[in-house]
Write a protein that holds these residues in place. Sequence first.
Motif, short mmCIF file in Angstrom:
data_model
loop_
_atom_site.label_atom_id
_atom_site.label_comp_id
_atom_site.label_asym_id
_atom_site.label_seq_id
_atom_site.Cartn_x
_atom_site.Cartn_y
_atom_site.Cartn_z
N GLU A 10 0.89 -1.20 -0.11
CA GLU A 10 -0.12 0.01 -0.13
C GLU A 10 0.97 1.34 0.01
OE1 GLU A 10 -2.93 0.00 3.06
OE2 GLU A 10 -3.74 -2.04 2.41
N PHE A 11 0.51 2.14 -0.72
CA PHE A 11 1.31 3.71 -1.02
C PHE A 11 0.49 4.61 -1.25
CE2 PHE A 11 1.82 1.77 -5.12
CZ PHE A 11 1.69 2.86 -5.94
N THR A 27 -1.27 13.15 -5.78
CA THR A 27 -0.49 11.69 -5.44
C THR A 27 -1.31 10.66 -6.18
OG1 THR A 27 -2.43 11.51 -3.80
CG2 THR A 27 -0.26 12.40 -2.72
N LEU A 28 -0.74 9.49 -6.11
CA LEU A 28 -1.03 8.28 -6.58
C LEU A 28 -1.06 7.06 -5.66
CD1 LEU A 28 -2.05 7.27 -9.61
CD2 LEU A 28 0.23 6.20 -9.83
N SER A 29 -2.05 6.31 -5.64
CA SER A 29 -1.93 5.47 -4.60
C SER A 29 -2.12 4.01 -5.43
CB SER A 29 -3.19 5.53 -3.62
OG SER A 29 -4.27 5.15 -4.21
N HIS A 30 -1.77 2.81 -4.33
CA HIS A 30 -1.81 1.63 -4.77
C HIS A 30 -3.21 1.00 -5.35
CE1 HIS A 30 -3.47 1.65 -0.86
NE2 HIS A 30 -4.19 0.34 -1.17
N LEU A 101 5.75 8.70 -10.36
CA LEU A 101 6.18 8.62 -8.92
C LEU A 101 7.30 9.32 -8.52
CD1 LEU A 101 4.90 5.07 -7.73
CD2 LEU A 101 3.36 7.03 -7.94
N ALA A 102 7.06 10.28 -7.50
CA ALA A 102 8.13 11.10 -7.08
C ALA A 102 8.28 10.42 -5.42
CB ALA A 102 7.66 12.44 -6.91
N ASP A 103 9.02 9.19 -5.61
CA ASP A 103 9.32 8.23 -4.32
C ASP A 103 10.60 9.13 -3.61
OD1 ASP A 103 9.19 6.57 -2.15
OD2 ASP A 103 9.75 5.16 -3.72
N LEU A 108 8.45 3.55 -1.14
CA LEU A 108 8.05 2.63 -1.84
C LEU A 108 9.19 1.72 -2.14
CD1 LEU A 108 5.82 0.84 -2.85
CD2 LEU A 108 5.69 2.14 -4.92
N ALA A 109 10.43 2.62 -2.73
CA ALA A 109 11.55 1.85 -3.00
C ALA A 109 11.98 0.80 -1.92
CB ALA A 109 12.55 2.64 -3.72
#
Length: 180
Positions: A10-11, A27-30, A101-103, A108-109
Amino acid sequence: MLTVGDKLPEFTIPVQQGTDALPAGETLSHDAFPGKWKVLFYWPKDFTFVCPTEIVGYSELKGDFEDRDAVLIGASTDTAHVHLAWRKSDPDLAAADFPWLADNGAVLAKQLGILDAEEHVAYRATFIVDPDNVIQAVQVNGLNVGRNPAETLRVLDALQTDELCPCNWNKGDDVLQIAA
């Protein structure tokens, strides 16, 4: 590292798409893209040499992925502002019309297990994720070797057959049949 059969974590992560406006907290989610396959691919860092060749390569096949009910999601450990600046600096990257995605915190990585401990950037990792958010294929390369987006598409095709596919199988080829 997460692998085949694992659930995509989940992110909710900042995302940048397009070049029309400054990032404004999107944002973007799982759970985005319900019912779709997802091809999540990480590159190490924006404004580098190998990364744009991969991004453009995936972008050139975007329609082919869409034809297979799959969405492309790019990602790195850079910020949304850096993504925007890079896209604006290169017309080919600007045309790469899929979410990035701007992680930046590598959240998430780290969950995926693809963070290089020395460089603190993500490896070149590709995850093919089914509509139930289960990882079905993983490819990870070191920092200096680019991927083949056409191979990702070929593997997606094979996965979507739900059949036994031999070595070098391509869409339209015969699948293997178990002798009775």
